[in-house]
Design a protein around this motif. Structure first.
Motif, PDB file in Angstrom:
ATOM      1  N   ALA A   2      47.439  66.705   9.763  1.00  0.00           N
ATOM      2  CA  ALA A   2      48.004  67.966  10.260  1.00  0.00           C
ATOM      3  C   ALA A   2      46.920  68.812  10.914  1.00  0.00           C
ATOM      4  O   ALA A   2      45.775  68.823  10.469  1.00  0.00           O
ATOM      5  CB  ALA A   2      48.650  68.738   9.119  1.00  0.00           C
ATOM      6  N   GLN A   3      47.311  69.470  11.969  1.00  0.00           N
ATOM      7  CA  GLN A   3      46.401  70.345  12.701  1.00  0.00           C
ATOM      8  C   GLN A   3      46.084  71.565  11.847  1.00  0.00           C
ATOM      9  O   GLN A   3      46.947  72.044  11.103  1.00  0.00           O
ATOM     10  CB  GLN A   3      47.130  70.771  13.978  1.00  0.00           C
ATOM     11  N   ALA A   4      44.865  72.075  11.943  1.00  0.00           N
ATOM     12  CA  ALA A   4      44.521  73.285  11.192  1.00  0.00           C
ATOM     13  C   ALA A   4      45.344  74.457  11.712  1.00  0.00           C
ATOM     14  O   ALA A   4      45.577  74.579  12.912  1.00  0.00           O
ATOM     15  CB  ALA A   4      43.032  73.582  11.352  1.00  0.00           C
ATOM     16  N   ALA A   5      45.793  75.301  10.801  1.00  0.00           N
ATOM     17  CA  ALA A   5      46.598  76.456  11.192  1.00  0.00           C
ATOM     18  C   ALA A   5      45.742  77.474  11.942  1.00  0.00           C
ATOM     19  O   ALA A   5      44.538  77.589  11.695  1.00  0.00           O
ATOM     20  CB  ALA A   5      47.224  77.101   9.964  1.00  0.00           C
ATOM     21  N   ASP A   6      46.372  78.197  12.869  1.00  0.00           N
ATOM     22  CA  ASP A   6      45.691  79.258  13.612  1.00  0.00           C
ATOM     23  C   ASP A   6      45.687  80.535  12.777  1.00  0.00           C
ATOM     24  O   ASP A   6      46.724  80.937  12.245  1.00  0.00           O
ATOM     25  CB  ASP A   6      46.415  79.537  14.937  1.00  0.00           C
ATOM     26  N   ASP A   7      44.521  81.174  12.695  1.00  0.00           N
ATOM     27  CA  ASP A   7      44.409  82.426  11.935  1.00  0.00           C
ATOM     28  C   ASP A   7      44.918  83.604  12.753  1.00  0.00           C
ATOM     29  O   ASP A   7      44.602  83.728  13.948  1.00  0.00           O
ATOM     30  CB  ASP A   7      42.945  82.687  11.548  1.00  0.00           C
ATOM     31  N   VAL A   8      45.688  84.465  12.113  1.00  0.00           N
ATOM     32  CA  VAL A   8      46.133  85.723  12.720  1.00  0.00           C
ATOM     33  C   VAL A   8      45.946  86.837  11.693  1.00  0.00           C
ATOM     34  O   VAL A   8      46.374  86.709  10.545  1.00  0.00           O
ATOM     35  CB  VAL A   8      47.628  85.678  13.136  1.00  0.00           C
ATOM     36  N   GLU A 207      45.346  87.312  28.672  1.00  0.00           N
ATOM     37  CA  GLU A 207      44.944  86.399  29.752  1.00  0.00           C
ATOM     38  C   GLU A 207      44.593  85.020  29.208  1.00  0.00           C
ATOM     39  O   GLU A 207      44.392  84.073  29.970  1.00  0.00           O
ATOM     40  CB  GLU A 207      43.735  86.987  30.509  1.00  0.00           C
ATOM     41  N   ASP A 208      44.530  84.912  27.871  1.00  0.00           N
ATOM     42  CA  ASP A 208      44.183  83.652  27.210  1.00  0.00           C
ATOM     43  C   ASP A 208      45.468  82.947  26.762  1.00  0.00           C
ATOM     44  O   ASP A 208      46.156  83.426  25.863  1.00  0.00           O
ATOM     45  CB  ASP A 208      43.288  83.973  26.001  1.00  0.00           C
ATOM     46  N   PRO A 209      45.807  81.808  27.391  1.00  0.00           N
ATOM     47  CA  PRO A 209      47.058  81.103  27.069  1.00  0.00           C
ATOM     48  C   PRO A 209      47.168  80.723  25.584  1.00  0.00           C
ATOM     49  O   PRO A 209      48.269  80.752  25.023  1.00  0.00           O
ATOM     50  CB  PRO A 209      47.009  79.850  27.949  1.00  0.00           C
ATOM     51  N   ALA A 210      46.051  80.408  24.949  1.00  0.00           N
ATOM     52  CA  ALA A 210      46.074  80.038  23.533  1.00  0.00           C
ATOM     53  C   ALA A 210      46.471  81.239  22.672  1.00  0.00           C
ATOM     54  O   ALA A 210      47.223  81.113  21.709  1.00  0.00           O
ATOM     55  CB  ALA A 210      44.716  79.498  23.096  1.00  0.00           C
ATOM     56  N   VAL A 212      48.272  83.849  23.749  1.00  0.00           N
ATOM     57  CA  VAL A 212      49.682  84.114  24.058  1.00  0.00           C
ATOM     58  C   VAL A 212      50.586  83.183  23.242  1.00  0.00           C
ATOM     59  O   VAL A 212      51.593  83.611  22.660  1.00  0.00           O
ATOM     60  CB  VAL A 212      49.956  83.962  25.571  1.00  0.00           C
ATOM     61  N   ASP A 213      50.198  81.920  23.163  1.00  0.00           N
ATOM     62  CA  ASP A 213      50.969  80.939  22.394  1.00  0.00           C
ATOM     63  C   ASP A 213      50.997  81.323  20.906  1.00  0.00           C
ATOM     64  O   ASP A 213      52.032  81.248  20.245  1.00  0.00           O
ATOM     65  CB  ASP A 213      50.362  79.548  22.581  1.00  0.00           C
ATOM     66  N   LYS A 214      49.840  81.745  20.403  1.00  0.00           N
ATOM     67  CA  LYS A 214      49.724  82.149  18.998  1.00  0.00           C
ATOM     68  C   LYS A 214      50.602  83.366  18.710  1.00  0.00           C
ATOM     69  O   LYS A 214      51.300  83.435  17.697  1.00  0.00           O
ATOM     70  CB  LYS A 214      48.247  82.450  18.701  1.00  0.00           C
ATOM     71  N   MET A 215      50.592  84.355  19.616  1.00  0.00           N
ATOM     72  CA  MET A 215      51.400  85.566  19.432  1.00  0.00           C
ATOM     73  C   MET A 215      52.897  85.274  19.571  1.00  0.00           C
ATOM     74  O   MET A 215      53.722  85.892  18.899  1.00  0.00           O
ATOM     75  CB  MET A 215      50.990  86.641  20.442  1.00  0.00           C
ATOM     76  N   THR A 216      53.237  84.303  20.427  1.00  0.00           N
ATOM     77  CA  THR A 216      54.640  83.902  20.567  1.00  0.00           C
ATOM     78  C   THR A 216      55.157  83.370  19.240  1.00  0.00           C
ATOM     79  O   THR A 216      56.245  83.744  18.777  1.00  0.00           O
ATOM     80  CB  THR A 216      54.785  82.826  21.662  1.00  0.00           C
TER      81      THR A 216
END
Length: 312
Positions: A2-8, A207-210, A212-216
Motif C-alpha cells: 500500500a502507498q504511504a498516506a498523504d499527510d494533511v 499551482e501544485d497538482p499533487a 490540489v489532488d490531496k485537497m480534493t
C-alpha cells in the motif's frame, strides 16, 4: 504494498467542539483513510488566528471566517476559499434587557463584548454600518475583548456579548438567565451576515497538482463526514467528545451544539455559492470611512476547482 498516506494538517477555528464535527467524524469513520490521507486536526482558541498559523507553515488548510480571510488577503496573505461547508451564519450579539438594550439604536454608550484574532471583523463592519464609533463615549460603543466565557454579561461588565447560536448563547442560558431576560440580534436578521467556517489554503499551493489532488480528497472525505454528522447528530457529538483532550465539553452541550450546527451546514454540499461570497464582500466594503476591506478581492479569493473535482 500500500502507498504511504498523504499527510494533511487542519487548523480549526476554535476549540474541539461540534462546530467541527464533520472533520472528527471523517477521521473517526475512516473517510480520510479511505482517501489515502493521514489527517492531523489542531484545535484553536480565542488567541489563535488560523491565518497566522498557515502563514507560518503550521497547517495545510485552515478553517476561518471569510471576513478574517479577506482581511488577511488584502494585507498580503493570499488565502483562497476551496470549500464552504457552512451556508448560514450563527453569529449573534446577545444583550440583557435590563441593560437598556431593545434595538441596535440602544448600543450607543454601551459596552459590548467582542472576540478578536480575526473574529472582530463582522462586528466592526456592522458597527460602521450603524455609524457607531468603537472608541467608546456616549455616541459610540466601548469594546470589551471577550475570551472563552460569557462572564461579562453575567457580571454586568457588558450590556451585550458575542455569541454563536450553537455555543455561547446556551452558556448564558445554562448560567441561569432566561430567554425572556435577553434580546438577541442575529447577524443574518440584521443584514450583516458574512460567511463563516470555510476551508482556506495558500494560493501558491493551488499551482501544485499533487496538493490540489490531496485537497480534493480531503474535501470529499470532510463533506462525507459533515453529511454523516447531519444524519447522526448524537453519534457525531459523542465522536467530538472522544476527541476533546481538555475534557471541558459535556455531552448535553455537544448534542445541543450539533443540532444547531446542522442548521448551518444544511443546504451546502461544500461548494461556495458565489452570491454568498458577493454578499459577504459587499457587507465588508460597506463600512463608510472604516470598512473592513477597501477593495473587492475579485474571484481569485475562491475557487470551485476542488469542490468540482471532489463532489462530481
Amino acid at each position: 504494498m500500500a502507498q504511504a498516506a498523504d499527510d494533511v494538517t487542519l487548523q480549526l477555528k476554535w476549540v474541539t467542539q461540534a462546530q467541527f464535527a464533520g472533520y472528527y467524524v471523517a477521521l473517526d469513520q475512516g473517510f480520510y483513510e479511505e482517501e489515502g490521507l493521514n489527517v492531523t486536526i489542531k484545535p484553536g482558541g480565542p488567541d489563535i488566528a488560523p491565518a497566522q498559523v498557515i502563514a507560518g507553515g503550521g497547517a495545510d488548510v485552515v478553517l476561518d471566517w471569510m471576513p478574517s480571510a479577506l482581511a488577511s488577503r488584502e494585507k498580503g496573505l493570499p488565502l483562497v476559499n476551496i470549500a464552504q461547508p457552512f451556508k448560514s451564519s450563527g453569529m449573534m450579539l446577545t444583550c440583557r434587557k435590563d441593560a437598556g438594550v431593545a434595538s441596535p439604536e440602544d448600543f450607543a454608550g454601551k459596552t459590548l463584548g467582542v472576540w478578536f484574532f480575526g473574529n472582530e471583523y463582522p462586528f466592526l463592519s456592522w458597527m460602521s454600518q450603524l455609524g457607531l464609533s468603537t472608541d467608546g463615549g456616549e455616541d459610540g460603543v466601548t469594546v470589551l475583548k471577550q475570551g472563552f466565557n460569557v462572564d461579562p454579561i453575567l457580571q454586568g461588565q457588558a450590556a451585550c456579548v458575542s455569541t454563536m447560536t450553537y455555543n455561547e448563547y446556551w452558556q448564558i442560558i445554562d448560567a441561569g438567565l432566561s430567554p425572556d431576560d435577553l434580546v438577541v440580534f442575529k447577524y443574518e436578521d440584521q443584514g450583516v451576515a458574512t460567511l463563516e467556517d470555510g476551508m482556506y489554503v495558500l494560493e501558491e499551493n493551488l499551482e501544485d497538482p499533487a496538493f490540489v489532488d490531496k485537497m480534493t480528497r480531503f474535501v470529499r472525505a470532510s463533506m462525507k463526514g459533515w453529511k454523516w454528522a447531519e444524519e447522526n447528530p448524537d453519534d457525531a457529538a459523542l465522536i467530538v467528545l472522544d476527541n476533546d483532550e481538555t475534557g471541558a465539553q459535556t455531552e448535553k452541550h455537544q448534542k445541543r451544539m450539533m443540532g444547531e450546527i446542522a442548521k448551518l451546514t444544511a443546504g451546502s454540499n461544500g461548494a461556495l455559492d458565489p452570491a454568498d461570497f458577493e454578499r459577504t464582500v459587499q457587507s465588508l466594503l460597506a463600512g463608510g470611512s472604516d470598512p473592513v476591506i477597501t477593495d473587492h478581492p475579485g474571484e481569485a479569493a475562491w475557487t470551485h476547482a476542488i469542490t468540482d473535482a471532489a463532489l462530481n
